[in-house]
Structure formats: structure tokens, C-alpha cells
Scaffold this motif. Structure first.
Motif, PDB file in Angstrom:
ATOM      1  N   CYS A  96       0.810  -1.225   0.000  1.00  0.00           N
ATOM      2  CA  CYS A  96       0.000   0.000   0.000  1.00  0.00           C
ATOM      3  C   CYS A  96       0.838   1.268   0.000  1.00  0.00           C
ATOM      4  O   CYS A  96       0.302   2.345  -0.196  1.00  0.00           O
ATOM      5  CB  CYS A  96      -0.965   0.008   1.181  1.00  0.00           C
ATOM      6  SG  CYS A  96      -0.166   0.173   2.797  1.00  0.00           S
ATOM      7  N   GLY A  97       2.148   1.169   0.243  1.00  0.00           N
ATOM      8  CA  GLY A  97       3.018   2.322   0.196  1.00  0.00           C
ATOM      9  C   GLY A  97       3.071   3.148   1.472  1.00  0.00           C
ATOM     10  O   GLY A  97       3.667   4.209   1.494  1.00  0.00           O
ATOM     11  N   THR A  98       2.470   2.674   2.540  1.00  0.00           N
ATOM     12  CA  THR A  98       2.456   3.413   3.798  1.00  0.00           C
ATOM     13  C   THR A  98       3.816   3.355   4.478  1.00  0.00           C
ATOM     14  O   THR A  98       4.445   2.308   4.521  1.00  0.00           O
ATOM     15  CB  THR A  98       1.385   2.829   4.744  1.00  0.00           C
ATOM     16  OG1 THR A  98       0.126   2.862   4.093  1.00  0.00           O
ATOM     17  CG2 THR A  98       1.306   3.604   6.041  1.00  0.00           C
ATOM     18  N   ALA A  99       4.244   4.500   5.020  1.00  0.00           N
ATOM     19  CA  ALA A  99       5.497   4.556   5.765  1.00  0.00           C
ATOM     20  C   ALA A  99       5.274   3.972   7.154  1.00  0.00           C
ATOM     21  O   ALA A  99       4.288   4.282   7.812  1.00  0.00           O
ATOM     22  CB  ALA A  99       5.986   5.993   5.868  1.00  0.00           C
ATOM     23  N   ASN A 100       6.185   3.110   7.589  1.00  0.00           N
ATOM     24  CA  ASN A 100       6.087   2.452   8.885  1.00  0.00           C
ATOM     25  C   ASN A 100       7.375   2.667   9.657  1.00  0.00           C
ATOM     26  O   ASN A 100       8.450   2.780   9.072  1.00  0.00           O
ATOM     27  CB  ASN A 100       5.855   0.946   8.703  1.00  0.00           C
ATOM     28  CG  ASN A 100       4.510   0.637   8.105  1.00  0.00           C
ATOM     29  OD1 ASN A 100       3.520   0.647   8.792  1.00  0.00           O
ATOM     30  ND2 ASN A 100       4.484   0.371   6.805  1.00  0.00           N
ATOM     31  N   PRO A 101       7.297   2.683  10.999  1.00  0.00           N
ATOM     32  CA  PRO A 101       8.527   2.781  11.803  1.00  0.00           C
ATOM     33  C   PRO A 101       9.429   1.582  11.519  1.00  0.00           C
ATOM     34  O   PRO A 101       8.954   0.502  11.167  1.00  0.00           O
ATOM     35  CB  PRO A 101       8.015   2.753  13.242  1.00  0.00           C
ATOM     36  CG  PRO A 101       6.574   3.130  13.163  1.00  0.00           C
ATOM     37  CD  PRO A 101       6.097   2.688  11.825  1.00  0.00           C
ATOM     38  N   PRO A 102      10.734   1.744  11.667  1.00  0.00           N
ATOM     39  CA  PRO A 102      11.668   0.666  11.328  1.00  0.00           C
ATOM     40  C   PRO A 102      11.491  -0.589  12.185  1.00  0.00           C
ATOM     41  O   PRO A 102      11.835  -1.681  11.752  1.00  0.00           O
ATOM     42  CB  PRO A 102      13.042   1.271  11.533  1.00  0.00           C
ATOM     43  CG  PRO A 102      12.836   2.548  12.261  1.00  0.00           C
ATOM     44  CD  PRO A 102      11.419   2.962  12.089  1.00  0.00           C
ATOM     45  N   GLU A 103      10.921  -0.464  13.394  1.00  0.00           N
ATOM     46  CA  GLU A 103      10.759  -1.635  14.251  1.00  0.00           C
ATOM     47  C   GLU A 103       9.529  -2.469  13.899  1.00  0.00           C
ATOM     48  O   GLU A 103       9.369  -3.585  14.370  1.00  0.00           O
ATOM     49  CB  GLU A 103      10.706  -1.222  15.731  1.00  0.00           C
ATOM     50  CG  GLU A 103       9.524  -0.355  16.110  1.00  0.00           C
ATOM     51  CD  GLU A 103       9.765   1.147  15.924  1.00  0.00           C
ATOM     52  OE1 GLU A 103       8.864   1.906  16.250  1.00  0.00           O
ATOM     53  OE2 GLU A 103      10.830   1.536  15.434  1.00  0.00           O
ATOM     54  N   ASN A 104       8.630  -1.943  13.056  1.00  0.00           N
ATOM     55  CA  ASN A 104       7.432  -2.693  12.662  1.00  0.00           C
ATOM     56  C   ASN A 104       7.794  -3.832  11.713  1.00  0.00           C
ATOM     57  O   ASN A 104       8.617  -3.674  10.808  1.00  0.00           O
ATOM     58  CB  ASN A 104       6.420  -1.782  11.984  1.00  0.00           C
ATOM     59  CG  ASN A 104       5.635  -0.934  12.953  1.00  0.00           C
ATOM     60  OD1 ASN A 104       6.012  -0.796  14.111  1.00  0.00           O
ATOM     61  ND2 ASN A 104       4.544  -0.368  12.485  1.00  0.00           N
ATOM     62  N   HIS A 105       7.171  -4.965  11.932  1.00  0.00           N
ATOM     63  CA  HIS A 105       7.340  -6.106  11.032  1.00  0.00           C
ATOM     64  C   HIS A 105       6.156  -6.243  10.088  1.00  0.00           C
ATOM     65  O   HIS A 105       6.237  -6.964   9.102  1.00  0.00           O
ATOM     66  CB  HIS A 105       7.517  -7.396  11.831  1.00  0.00           C
ATOM     67  CG  HIS A 105       8.738  -7.383  12.698  1.00  0.00           C
ATOM     68  ND1 HIS A 105      10.010  -7.446  12.184  1.00  0.00           N
ATOM     69  CD2 HIS A 105       8.889  -7.288  14.038  1.00  0.00           C
ATOM     70  CE1 HIS A 105      10.895  -7.405  13.161  1.00  0.00           C
ATOM     71  NE2 HIS A 105      10.236  -7.297  14.311  1.00  0.00           N
ATOM     72  N   PHE A 106       5.034  -5.561  10.420  1.00  0.00           N
ATOM     73  CA  PHE A 106       3.836  -5.601   9.599  1.00  0.00           C
ATOM     74  C   PHE A 106       3.353  -4.172   9.374  1.00  0.00           C
ATOM     75  O   PHE A 106       3.510  -3.307  10.229  1.00  0.00           O
ATOM     76  CB  PHE A 106       2.731  -6.431  10.284  1.00  0.00           C
ATOM     77  CG  PHE A 106       3.096  -7.885  10.428  1.00  0.00           C
ATOM     78  CD1 PHE A 106       2.868  -8.755   9.374  1.00  0.00           C
ATOM     79  CD2 PHE A 106       3.655  -8.356  11.578  1.00  0.00           C
ATOM     80  CE1 PHE A 106       3.221 -10.091   9.488  1.00  0.00           C
ATOM     81  CE2 PHE A 106       3.994  -9.688  11.716  1.00  0.00           C
ATOM     82  CZ  PHE A 106       3.774 -10.563  10.676  1.00  0.00           C
ATOM     83  N   CYS A 107       2.735  -3.926   8.224  1.00  0.00           N
ATOM     84  CA  CYS A 107       2.246  -2.599   7.880  1.00  0.00           C
ATOM     85  C   CYS A 107       1.134  -2.174   8.826  1.00  0.00           C
ATOM     86  O   CYS A 107       0.227  -2.958   9.128  1.00  0.00           O
ATOM     87  CB  CYS A 107       1.734  -2.591   6.450  1.00  0.00           C
ATOM     88  SG  CYS A 107       1.054  -1.004   5.931  1.00  0.00           S
ATOM     89  N   LYS A 108       1.200  -0.924   9.286  1.00  0.00           N
ATOM     90  CA  LYS A 108       0.197  -0.433  10.215  1.00  0.00           C
ATOM     91  C   LYS A 108      -1.116  -0.130   9.522  1.00  0.00           C
ATOM     92  O   LYS A 108      -2.157  -0.049  10.162  1.00  0.00           O
ATOM     93  CB  LYS A 108       0.702   0.814  10.938  1.00  0.00           C
ATOM     94  CG  LYS A 108       0.988   1.993  10.026  1.00  0.00           C
ATOM     95  CD  LYS A 108       1.585   3.154  10.795  1.00  0.00           C
ATOM     96  CE  LYS A 108       1.936   4.304   9.849  1.00  0.00           C
ATOM     97  NZ  LYS A 108       2.616   5.371  10.539  1.00  0.00           N
TER      98      LYS A 108
END
Length: 115
Positions: A96-108
Motif C-alpha cells: 500500500c506504500g504506507t510509511a512504517n517505523p523501522p521496528e514494525n514487522h507488519f504494515c500499520k
């Protein structure tokens, strides 16, 4: 058993319907109920067929894109974001192209697994 109702309950409901609508109106009631159920089923089938068709079209577009290019799926950058992924450390979802924090393993946003 239908909807958790046994034979005695169904017979009782039929007697109540017979008393309320009368024996002359039962065929009309049954016909209109049958048309209603048929219309609902057809609508649900059309909705499922439409959803399957849209999924197939989306898969065709992805397959065509992958056939034309010999590169791995690169993350899609958020066009509204001024920050660069390499400098901010954010992970962009490839789905989906959403920016996520580097610690996330799954898209928010969509829940897809991040690389």
C-alpha cells in the motif's frame, strides 16, 4: 433444525401465520417470500462474482508488471511524504506504500508483512 428451531416451534409459527394472514393469502405470502429470497441470493452471487473479477483483474495487472520488468518488487514511497526512507529509517509497505517505523514487522495500514 432450522435456526435452532425444532418441529414444534415451526408448527406453532405456521399456525400463528395462518391465523394472522388467513388461508387465502398464504400462497401470495409464500410467493413474495420466495421472490425476496431469490433476489437476495442473486444479489449476493453478483457481489461475489464482481469481487472475484476485481481480484483477477488486480492479479493480471501485477503479473503484467512483473513480466515487463526484471526487478524485484520495490517498496512504493509515499508521495505525500517529504522524508526519504533511507535517511529516516522508515520502512515502506510494498503493498500500500504506507510509511512504517523501522521496528514494525507488519504494515500499520494494511497488515502486510514488511521486508
Amino acid at each position: 433444525m432450522i435456526f435452532g428451531l425444532g418441529a414444534p416451534e415451526l408448527i406453532f409459527i405456521l399456525i400463528i401465520v395462518l391465523v394472522i394472514f388467513g388461508p387465502k393469502n398464504l400462497p401470495k405470502l409464500g410467493k413474495s417470500l420466495g421472490k425476496t429470497v431469490k433476489g437476495i441470493r442473486e444479489g449476493m452471487d453478483e457481489a461475489q462474482d464482481g469481487a472475484k473479477g476485481e481480484d483477477a483483474e488486480a492479479k493480471d495487472v501485477v503479473v503484467e508488471h512483473n513480466d515487463d520488468a526484471d526487478v524485484e518488487d520495490a517498496p512504493i514511497a509515499d508521495p505525500d511524504s517529504d522524508a526519504d526512507a533511507s535517511t529516516s529509517g522508515e520502512k515502506f509497505c510494498g503493498k500500500c506504500g504506507t510509511a512504517n517505523p523501522p521496528e514494525n514487522h507488519f504494515c500499520k495500514k494494511c497488515g502486510a508483512k514488511l521486508d
